[in-house]
Every structure is written in structure tokens, then in C-alpha cells.
Design an enzyme around this catalytic site. Structure first.
Site, mmCIF file in Angstrom:
data_model
loop_
_atom_site.group_PDB
_atom_site.id
_atom_site.type_symbol
_atom_site.label_atom_id
_atom_site.label_comp_id
_atom_site.label_asym_id
_atom_site.label_seq_id
_atom_site.Cartn_x
_atom_site.Cartn_y
_atom_site.Cartn_z
ATOM 1 N N CYS A 36 -2.488 -0.634 7.501
ATOM 2 C CA CYS A 36 -1.619 0.423 7.592
ATOM 3 C C CYS A 36 -1.734 1.319 8.780
ATOM 4 O O CYS A 36 -0.750 1.685 9.205
ATOM 5 C CB CYS A 36 -2.249 1.592 6.240
ATOM 6 N N GLU A 66 0.765 3.838 1.854
ATOM 7 C CA GLU A 66 1.342 3.987 3.113
ATOM 8 C C GLU A 66 2.590 3.570 3.595
ATOM 9 O O GLU A 66 3.576 4.028 4.221
ATOM 10 C CB GLU A 66 0.078 4.028 4.264
ATOM 11 N N HIS A 96 0.672 -1.134 0.189
ATOM 12 C CA HIS A 96 0.118 0.207 0.012
ATOM 13 C C HIS A 96 0.850 1.191 0.007
ATOM 14 O O HIS A 96 1.880 1.400 0.477
ATOM 15 C CB HIS A 96 -0.857 -0.165 1.207
ATOM 16 N N CYS A 137 -6.315 1.667 5.794
ATOM 17 C CA CYS A 137 -6.837 0.540 6.126
ATOM 18 C C CYS A 137 -6.433 0.196 7.457
ATOM 19 O O CYS A 137 -5.383 0.681 8.235
ATOM 20 C CB CYS A 137 -6.616 -0.609 5.012
#
Length: 149
Positions: free
Chosen positions: A89, A58, A56, A86
Site C-alpha cells: 500500500c 488503502e 486492502h 503495508c
């Protein structure tokens, strides 16, 4: 008129990363991390490219910022990300002890706030910065994806 390095300015930088992800066929989520109004990490989703569900924006940004700073903690740093993180993260952000998280669009299905995740108690949270721009980009991506299938 004086130029300001504010949340909107840095969210625009995160949106540029999201657009780069879009162009690569990745879900268009972008992130930047700053310290003292200086960008130290830029990232976007690389899930498809790397074949890694943890890639991701992040997570990529946290790793880049930690490498830049030479340590695991992101004290005095701010993450700007185009979509609410999410739960995975948020967990990584918790452990990084990042000082501030600013996100664009809310994620009512998978965002950490609805999934029961939490950030470090000292982390400041700001949501909805350039929410419309981030949402439009995400919607355009999924419309395009549906039309190609």
C-alpha cells in the site's frame, strides 16, 4: 464550541469503515480519503469477499479517489487509515503522490516503516491518531476469529 474537521474526526470515519469490515468477516481496517476537508473515498478491506490479496482498504480508497478526481495523482489529498499501511500500500501511495497519510495503529510486524518501504518525499506522515480504538478493534477481531476455529 466550534465543530472541527480534523485528523480525529476523519479517523472516526475510517474507524466506521473498519467496523463495516469487521461485520463482514474482513480484517477490520478502514480508510477514507479527503480533499479540502471533504471525503471523496471510503473503503475497507475486501480481501475475503473478493478473493484478492491486494484488496486492502488503502488500495480500494486510492482507486475510488482516483476515479472521483479523474486522474492518477492524489495531490492535496489525505488518506486516513486505521492501521499503518503495508509495503504494498505504501508503494501505491508513493506512486499516487498523495499529500498526507494519517494512520491509527502502528503495525510493528508488517507496517511499511519496518519493512523498509517509503512514501513519496513530499508526503506528510502522521501516526498514532486514535491508535487505541483501532488496536482494540483489530484485537477483538482476531480473538473472535481464534474462538470460532
Amino acid at each position: 464550541m466550534e465543530f472541527q474537521l480534523d485528523d480525529t474526526y476523519f479517523m472516526k470515519m475510517a474507524l466506521q469503515e473498519a467496523e463495516a469490515a469487521f461485520e463482514k468477516g474482513e480484517v477490520p481496517i478502514g480508510a477514507v480519503i479527503t480533499v479540502n476537508d471533504r471525503i471523496i473515498a471510503r473503503a475497507h478491506n475486501l480481501i475475503e469477499r473478493l478473493g484478492d490479496v491486494t484488496a486492502h482498504a488503502e488500495m480500494q480508497a486510492i482507486t475510488a479517489a482516483s476515479n472521483f478526481l479523474g486522474g492518477k495523482y492524489l495531490h492535496h489529498c489525505t488518506l486516513y487509515v486505521t492501521l499503518e499501511p503495508c509495503q504494498m500500500c505504501a508503494g501505491a501511495l508513493y506512486w499516487s503522490q498523495i499529500s498526507k497519510v494519517v494512520f491509527g495503529a502502528y503495525d510493528p510486524e508488517r507496517g511499511f516503516t519496518v519493512a523498509g518501504g517509503k512514501l513519496h518525499p513530499k508526503t506528510e506522515l502522521v501516526g498514532g491518531i486514535m491508535e487505541n480504538e483501532a488496536s482494540v478493534l483489530l484485537k477483538a477481531f482476531f480473538i473472535q476469529k481464534r474462538n470460532l476455529n
